[in-house]
Design an enzyme around this catalytic site. Sequence first.
Site, PDB file in Angstrom:
ATOM      1  N   LYS A 107       0.776  -1.193   0.060  1.00  0.00           N
ATOM      2  CA  LYS A 107       0.027  -0.144   0.213  1.00  0.00           C
ATOM      3  C   LYS A 107       0.729   1.466  -0.172  1.00  0.00           C
ATOM      4  CE  LYS A 107      -4.391  -1.667   1.743  1.00  0.00           C
ATOM      5  NZ  LYS A 107      -3.543  -3.213   1.313  1.00  0.00           N
TER       6      LYS A 107
HETATM    7  C1  LIG Z   1      -4.495  -4.418   0.957  1.00  0.00           C
HETATM    8  C2  LIG Z   1      -3.883  -5.511   1.256  1.00  0.00           C
HETATM    9  C3  LIG Z   1      -3.962  -6.890   0.632  1.00  0.00           C
HETATM   10  C4  LIG Z   1      -5.023  -6.764  -0.982  1.00  0.00           C
HETATM   11  O1  LIG Z   1      -5.626  -6.058  -1.754  1.00  0.00           O
HETATM   12  P1  LIG Z   1      -7.045  -5.162  -2.344  1.00  0.00           P
HETATM   13  O2  LIG Z   1      -5.679  -4.300  -3.254  1.00  0.00           O
HETATM   14  O3  LIG Z   1      -7.520  -4.901  -1.426  1.00  0.00           O
HETATM   15  O4  LIG Z   1      -6.822  -6.540  -3.503  1.00  0.00           O
HETATM   16  C5  LIG Z   1      -3.373  -7.730   0.542  1.00  0.00           C
HETATM   17  N1  LIG Z   1      -2.364  -8.081   1.071  1.00  0.00           N
HETATM   18  C6  LIG Z   1      -1.749  -6.664   1.842  1.00  0.00           C
HETATM   19  C7  LIG Z   1      -1.283  -7.444   3.101  1.00  0.00           C
HETATM   20  C8  LIG Z   1      -2.926  -5.929   2.615  1.00  0.00           C
HETATM   21  O5  LIG Z   1      -2.761  -5.209   3.591  1.00  0.00           O
END
Ligand SMILES: *Cc1c(COP(=O)(O)O)cnc(C)c1O
Length: 434
Positions: A107
């Site tokens: 993220k």
């Molecule tokens: C947010 C997140 C996901 C999911 O990603 P999306 O873009 O919502 O599909 C998977 N793994 C981790 C560690 C995350 O923080």
Amino acid sequence: MNLYSTNNKDLRVPFKEGVFNSLPADKGLYMPENIPVLDPEFISDLHLYSLPEIAFQVSKAILNGAIPDDDLQRIVNEAINFEAPVVEISGRIHVLELFHGPSLAFKDFGARFMSRVMAYFLRQGEKELNVLVATSGDTGGAVALGFLGVANTMVTILYPKGKVSPIQELQLTTNGQNIRAVEIDGTFDDCQALVKRAFNDPKLKERFRLTSANSINISRLIPQTFYYFNAYAQLQRQGFSEVVFSVPSGNFGNIGAGMLALKMGLPVKQFLAATNVNDTVPSFLKTGVYQAKPSVQTWSNAMDVGDPSNWVRIMDLFGGNREELKKVLTGYSYSDEETLDAIKQVHADHGYIMCPHTAIAWLALKQWMNDHPSEEAAGVFLSTAHACKFPDIFPEEIAREIETPAQVKELEEKIRVVVSLGNDFESFRKYLLG
Ligand SMILES: *Cc1c(COP(=O)(O)O)cnc(C)c1O
């Protein structure tokens, strides 16, 4: 560059408006009016470029002048200042490590780029931006660290007291500057409800320019295409010309960005949508029925989503045609038991430790490879977070081996500042009004 709404293709708003609104008023999602197909020569020469160079070229093509080149170059250099290496696990199977940024999760790509794009537009004489975020862990850390020190912004992060992991709490509470951490005596849902009410409070709306900076913001999607191109560049250097990406999916922003990269000309053979038991999308791909469900709690809790918010973007990319979509997307879903077994197996066979989200992507890739034994494409599963963020999941003998990255050690030295509030709106409102 203009955006349209997935609910109304005749609506056109400038990129800047889409960035600050997050959502169109008709509750669709913003999509770029034109998806540029990149020069095939650029694609075949990707191996000559670094990650920031790729990020600049790709964002320049999508943004199409919405941000001048000099400013875009600076935004990219500041935001994408860490690596995303492809690491070989065995044979054709590789992992794309997306956890080398400040919050140790993928993220960071979205949050760091978004915050700097917002700051760029804010410099054009706009009022200070107040970002309110409710988090159960990962999103808050990425947003806090993404906005840290960004001029003209103030970020308030709400999290449920005692319900985030120790590392996540460090990431939320040690920032200072323009980042404030508030622990709420309640649940994540309470935090979300407080933020929602704040957005509808007339006095707060008048006083502040509020935004949620949430995950469906178009400026978080764009930077997530960068690492798909960069992964391909690294595979080219090893002699591969095609790739299968397996993506651990919750709200489907990550895999959505991958499919955007495909539409821009990246030669991807197949995407695997890997979910935990929250299998709304894998079921849809099988049955043709999209049935949103209440989310079920699992060990891969960043993927506990029963109605993925970015799914409409993926359908939109394929003109709503499930048959077309199925040519490039396969769905898989796994239980907590299978997740833990995968973690143990990869640790035992390859000495590699995966976080639970990552383990689900490995399982899907393994399955796809077994079903396509003569396939020559490289297989890449995306690692979305560092294992150290989920200390309770691992058996003791594996947990012992997880190394704490330097970013975390630095945080341990810092002073924690957090405000404690009850879960009633009046206290939160008073706090915001100062
Ligand atoms: C947010 C997140 C996901 C999911 O990603 P999306 O873009 O919502 O599909 C998977 N793994 C981790 C560690 C995350 O923080």
